[in-house]
Scaffold this motif. Structure first.
Motif, short mmCIF file in Angstrom:
data_model
loop_
_atom_site.label_atom_id
_atom_site.label_comp_id
_atom_site.label_asym_id
_atom_site.label_seq_id
_atom_site.Cartn_x
_atom_site.Cartn_y
_atom_site.Cartn_z
N ARG A 182 7.14 7.69 3.57
CA ARG A 182 6.15 7.45 3.81
C ARG A 182 5.72 6.91 2.43
O ARG A 182 4.92 6.29 3.05
CB ARG A 182 5.55 8.97 4.14
N SER A 183 6.71 7.47 1.17
CA SER A 183 6.38 6.94 -0.36
C SER A 183 6.43 5.10 0.31
O SER A 183 6.10 4.51 -0.34
CB SER A 183 7.34 7.18 -1.39
N VAL A 184 8.19 4.86 0.27
CA VAL A 184 7.77 3.61 0.53
C VAL A 184 6.76 3.40 1.42
O VAL A 184 6.39 1.72 1.64
CB VAL A 184 9.65 3.27 1.20
N ASP A 185 6.82 3.65 2.67
CA ASP A 185 5.91 2.88 4.04
C ASP A 185 4.91 2.24 2.75
O ASP A 185 3.60 1.46 2.98
CB ASP A 185 5.21 3.75 5.04
N GLU A 186 3.92 4.10 2.07
CA GLU A 186 2.24 2.95 1.59
C GLU A 186 2.94 2.23 0.56
O GLU A 186 1.78 0.89 0.01
CB GLU A 186 1.97 4.09 0.09
N HIS A 187 3.60 1.85 -0.90
CA HIS A 187 4.19 1.39 -1.36
C HIS A 187 4.28 -0.38 -1.03
O HIS A 187 3.73 -1.54 -1.14
CB HIS A 187 5.09 1.58 -2.23
N LEU A 188 5.01 -0.56 0.10
CA LEU A 188 4.70 -2.15 1.07
C LEU A 188 3.59 -2.27 1.70
O LEU A 188 2.95 -3.44 1.48
CB LEU A 188 5.71 -1.30 1.95
N LYS A 189 3.09 -0.82 2.01
CA LYS A 189 1.13 -1.17 2.59
C LYS A 189 0.55 -1.59 1.39
O LYS A 189 -0.15 -3.03 1.28
CB LYS A 189 0.81 -0.21 3.29
N ASN A 190 0.76 -1.25 -0.16
CA ASN A 190 -0.05 -1.31 -0.79
C ASN A 190 0.55 -3.24 -1.36
O ASN A 190 -0.31 -3.73 -2.15
CB ASN A 190 0.33 -0.20 -2.42
N LYS A 191 1.60 -3.67 -1.41
CA LYS A 191 1.94 -4.77 -2.02
C LYS A 191 1.58 -5.75 -0.59
O LYS A 191 1.05 -7.02 -1.47
CB LYS A 191 3.39 -4.27 -2.00
N ASN A 192 1.48 -5.75 0.05
CA ASN A 192 1.00 -5.98 1.15
C ASN A 192 -0.50 -6.57 1.21
O ASN A 192 -1.54 -7.87 1.88
CB ASN A 192 1.37 -6.07 2.34
N LYS A 193 -1.34 -5.43 0.45
CA LYS A 193 -2.91 -5.82 0.31
C LYS A 193 -3.41 -7.30 -0.76
O LYS A 193 -4.01 -7.92 -0.54
CB LYS A 193 -3.33 -5.00 0.46
N ARG A 194 -2.41 -7.07 -1.83
CA ARG A 194 -2.64 -8.17 -2.65
C ARG A 194 -3.21 -9.28 -2.18
O ARG A 194 -1.90 -9.91 -1.93
CB ARG A 194 -1.39 -8.47 -3.69
#
Length: 86
Positions: A74-86
Motif C-alpha cells: 500500500r505504501s509503495v503503491d501510494e508513492h508511485l501514484k504520487n510520483k506519477n501525479k507530478r
C-alpha cells in the motif's frame, strides 16, 4: 581527502571537475522502455511459473502474511501514484 588547510572565502568558488558531470546529468530524462506485447506476455508467464514454484515449495501464504504484504505494498503503491501525479 579533504584539505582543511585551504581557506575559501564565502564568495570564492572552488571549482570541482566533478561539477561538470553533475550538471550534465541534472536534467537527464531517459528514453522510455518499449516492450512488445509478446515479450510482456512471456514475462507474465515466467512470473506465474515462478509463483507456482514458490507456492509448491513454501505453500500458500497465511492470512497474516497476506495482510502484512498488502500493508507493505500500500505504501509503495501510494508513492508511485504520487510520483506519477507530478
Amino acid at each position: 581527502m579533504l584539505d582543511r588547510t585551504k581557506s575559501v572565502t564565502p564568495n570564492e568558488t572552488d571549482t570541482d571537475p566533478d561539477d561538470d558531470w553533475v550538471e550534465e546529468w541534472t536534467n537527464y530524462v531517459p528514453d522510455p522502455i518499449v516492450i512488445s506485447e509478446e515479450r510482456r506476455q512471456e514475462c507474465r508467464e515466467a512470473f506465474d511459473r515462478f509463483l507456482a514454484e514458490q507456492f509448491e515449495e513454501y505453500g500458500e501464504p497465511s492470512p497474516e502474511e497476506m495482510a502484512q504484504s498488502l500493508a507493505f505494498w500500500r505504501s509503495v503503491d501510494e508513492h508511485l501514484k504520487n510520483k506519477n501525479k507530478r
